[in-house]
Write a protein that holds these residues in place. Structure first.
Motif, PDB file in Angstrom:
ATOM      1  N   TYR A  47      12.069   0.832   7.385  1.00 51.20           N
ATOM      2  CA  TYR A  47      11.078   0.373   8.360  1.00 51.20           C
ATOM      3  C   TYR A  47      11.784  -0.245   9.561  1.00 51.20           C
ATOM      4  CZ  TYR A  47       6.636  -1.887   9.780  1.00 51.20           C
ATOM      5  OH  TYR A  47       5.510  -2.267  10.451  1.00 51.20           O
ATOM      6  N   CYS A 122       6.770   2.406   2.143  1.00 53.30           N
ATOM      7  CA  CYS A 122       6.139   2.318   3.459  1.00 53.30           C
ATOM      8  C   CYS A 122       5.464   3.664   3.733  1.00 53.30           C
ATOM      9  CB  CYS A 122       7.178   2.034   4.549  1.00 53.30           C
ATOM     10  SG  CYS A 122       8.239   0.601   4.262  1.00 53.30           S
ATOM     11  N   ARG A 127       1.037   3.054  -1.636  1.00 51.38           N
ATOM     12  CA  ARG A 127       2.012   1.956  -1.596  1.00 51.38           C
ATOM     13  C   ARG A 127       2.218   1.377  -2.996  1.00 51.38           C
ATOM     14  NH1 ARG A 127       2.656  -0.224   3.591  1.00 51.38           N
ATOM     15  NH2 ARG A 127       2.560   1.469   5.105  1.00 51.38           N
ATOM     16  N   CYS A 571       3.392   0.411  10.174  1.00 46.51           N
ATOM     17  CA  CYS A 571       2.786   0.226   8.865  1.00 46.51           C
ATOM     18  C   CYS A 571       2.184   1.513   8.334  1.00 46.51           C
ATOM     19  CB  CYS A 571       1.701  -0.851   8.933  1.00 46.51           C
ATOM     20  SG  CYS A 571       2.362  -2.482   9.295  1.00 46.51           S
TER      21      CYS A 571
END
Length: 697
Positions: A47, A122, A127, A571
């Motif tokens: 991320y 991610c 998730r 996200c």
């Protein structure tokens, strides 16, 4: 790359890591689009960070269970590739910050040596599957939900149906009606039940936080445990096909259900059942690998400060359903701790407990299976590590996301204000050290990673502007949220926005009023009695920006003047609209479908085939500047604009061709025929694309 091949036994994991390494090389050489690369790395737990040139690595730890050897491995990785700090998230993951992108494949390979994964931590995927941290030991639970959370995690990891959805998808399991897994704020939430001797779950659907929190609907009051995986597969297939893809802000499941209604959604899920391979997936608790507590003689301990020890026992010790055993809660400030402590903790629980810890949704650690006579010894050892602070899961235990420390989306500090508020409570309201009622949570932005809008008292990072156009850090104060149990809850009201530096004063006023007037009521009940206007009047003068001081322009935890800086959020990844990239993905999906077919994974082959055709149709629509949204929309638009107008000859409608995926069960024969049809379709649309390019030139 060779080292990955020789050290990793699982060929799927090996393929994942090699693919990530190859794509990093292509990206660095300018041969792969940035947005396409972002989507791929996010699905591998990599991320983008607020600081340029480094990445945050999210480690996926299903239901927060971490074995001693895994914790040591994570510590080694953090030492080698980062800064020796670990961060526990509100989804029971561990994050490592400041990692060089080029080193992420080898980091992942190291973690996999102890069966720790980054895959789908991610991105637009399922998730981490979360659960009550007391699962398996809770006195009130009808049964242990751990094997069920574990089965769901394994079934959907790398599953083709949920790799490239419009947004992320979150699942939780609650062991009791107290709903400590917070089912009401998840896409799918399961609460353990037993009816007529059958184990099953109450199922909650379509919850979520973010800027528009939505309370989940009750999907089933009871669903037998062998039906939860087929149900979830149906939900995911519908979400993938009909979910929003153009507007990221509206791409969560909650918006789809709001748009079409619960009954219509249930109907679509039922339509998918014929195409689902497994109509029943029995989850055998007996095959689930549980940790075995050790039998060891308790060392002699001399506790000098008995008052502190007794307070700690009162707030941090949880009786287990297993006779003679207790769980010990460790309050971890803001979820941050260092690898030296992690190693010592791993050794401690391996030698004196059951060799595992649980990470909690409140960013804490729970040690299960501690014998009663070992509690004083654990207190002594945890005290050496700084892990014996009283107040586990109590009011003084504030949850906060990383905020502007590392997150691209952070608007104002969440960690800095959280530390200050904890200091205020400890110093001025010591009675809240043992208060279970009050829940305080903080997020650095509206996305609610700190879950602020489900707390009794919540703070959201914002900015505020004066008449002179000066910008200062601010906090939105939210009040009245609360978990009522069994899938029921309140979301907090937005009461007032104040400069961040006035956060402690706002908390003081709220607590002083509560202390003086609640008369023993729970905070959530007291707030409902008084109402939003009452608290607005209590706090409104704090919102005045005409009298700001120099200090108000400096955020908590910093010494520099505040600058509002928001990066690109990751996200949910990014939708890729480049035509050439889409056709490249089509070919990749066909290859993956052929591989699945050769491995006799027919359901996987069918879904990869389906995705190839959707991408091909989308590419052609985009080639003529037609905006696309949902997969279902792409299919109908392609028929309307290309098939019915005879621009593309298929011999039938595209809908009839592609929607065979809903009609036929996933047999070998159908998988072969469907794949051949997709190859033919891909050839036709590529020829159409070539004719377009010729005409333009």
């Amino acid at each position: 790359m060779q080292s990955f091949r020789t050290e990793i036994e699982n060929p799927l994991v090996q393929k994942d890591i090699i693919e990530l390494a190859n794509k990093i090389e292509l990206f660095n050489n300018g041969k792969i689009d940035e947005e396409k690369f972002r989507s791929l790395r996010l699905a591998r737990g990599v991320y983008g960070q607020r600081q340029e040139g480094v990445q945050m690595i999210r480690i996926k730890l299903p239901y927060g269970k971490v074995l001693s050897n895994q914790l040591r491995r994570i510590a080694e990785v953090s030492d080698e590739y980062s800064r020796s700090r670990l961060h526990i998230t509100t989804r029971q993951d561990i994050q490592i910050h400041y990692v060089d992108l080029k080193r992420t494949p080898e980091l992942w390979a190291e973690l996999e040596r102890d069966n720790v994964t980054l895959r789908e931590a991610c991105g637009n995927a399922v998730r981490n599957v979360t659960a009550s941290e007391t699962a398996g030991i809770d006195i009130k639970e009808p049964f242990d939900v751990s094997p069920y959370a574990d089965a769901v995690f394994k079934f959907f990891l790398r599953n083709p149906i949920c790799q490239e959805m419009g947004r992320k998808f979150k699942v939780s399991f609650s062991g009791t009606d107290e709903d400590t897994g917070l089912s009401y704020m998840h896409d799918l939430g399961f609460i353990a039940k037993i009816e007529n001797g059958v184990k099953g779950f109450k199922v909650m659907l379509g919850g979520g936080l973010g800027s528009q929190p939505r309370h989940a609907d009750e999907f089933y009051s009871f669903l037998a445990s062998d039906k939860i995986i087929p149900l979830m597969e149906g939900v995911l297939r519908v979400f993938d096909r009909y979910g929003e893809r153009k507007s990221r802000a509206k791409a969560r499941l909650k918006f789809l259900i709001k748009d079409i209604g619960l009954e219509a959604f249930k109907g679509l899920v039922e339509e998918e059942q014929n195409a689902i391979e497994f109509k029943s997936v029995a989850i055998n608790e007996a095959t689930y690998q549980t940790s075995t507590p050790v039998s060891v003689e308790a060392p002699t301990v001399d506790i000098k400060d008995t008052e502190a020890f007794n307070l700690w026992k009162a707030t941090n010790i949880i009786p287990q359903k297993q006779d003679g055993y207790f769980a010990i809660g460790i309050k971890v400030l803001l979820g941050d701790f260092y690898t030296d402590k992690a190693r010592l903790l791993a050794d401690l629980v391996e030698k004196y407990a059951a060799g595992e810890i649980r990470l909690s949704l409140r960013q804490n650690i729970l040690i299960p299976f501690v014998k009663a006579d070992l509690i004083p010894f654990f207190y002594q050892e945890l005290k050496k590590l700084g892990f014996a602070e009283a107040g586990y899961n109590k009011a003084v235990d504030i949850t906060a996301c990383p905020g502007t420390d590392t997150c691209n989306l952070g608007i104002a500090s969440s960690t800095g204000i959280a530390e200050e508020l904890e200091r205020v409570i400890k110093a001025e309201y010591p009675q809240y050290l043992s208060n279970n009622d009050l829940v305080i949570k903080i997020s650095g932005c509206m996305n609610a990673c700190g879950q602020h809008n489900m707390a009794n008292i919540g703070f959201q990072g914002m900015s505020i502007r004066t008449k002179d156009k000066l910008v200062a850090p601010a906090l939105q104060v939210l009040l009245g949220g609360g978990n009522l149990g069994n899938g029921n809850a309140y979301f907090a009201d937005k009461v007032v926005k104040i400069p961040s530096r006035r956060g402690p004063e706002a908390l003081r006023r709220i607590l002083n009023d509560f202390e003086a007037n609640a008369n023993g009521k729970l905070f959530v009940d007291y707030y409902k009695e008084k109402g939003e206007k009452y608290f607005y009047q209590l706090l409104t003068d704090l919102s005045d920006v005409e009298n700001l001081t120099q200090e108000d322009f400096i955020d908590w935890g910093t010494e520099e003047a505040y600058v509002k800086a928001i990066g690109v959020g990751e996200c949910a990844g990014v939708v890729i609209d480049l035509i050439a990239t889409l056709f490249l993905e089509c070919d990749e999906k066909i290859e993956e479908a052929e591989e699945a077919l050769n491995n006799k994974v027919y359901s996987g082959a069918i879904y990869e085939t389906y995705r190839s055709m959707v991408n091909a149709a989308k590419a052609i629509l985009l080639s003529e500047n037609v905006k696309t949204n949902t997969q279902a929309g792409i299919i109908s638009q392609f028929d309307e604009l290309f098939v019915s107008t005879n621009k593309v000859e298929l011999g039938n409608t595209f809908s009839d061709l592609i929607y065979q995926i809903k009609v036929f069960p996933p047999t070998k024969e159908f998988a072969i025929n469907y794949l051949q049809s997709a190859k033919t379709f891909l050839q036709v649309v590529k020829q159409y694309r070539e004719s377009q390019l010729v005409a333009k030139n």
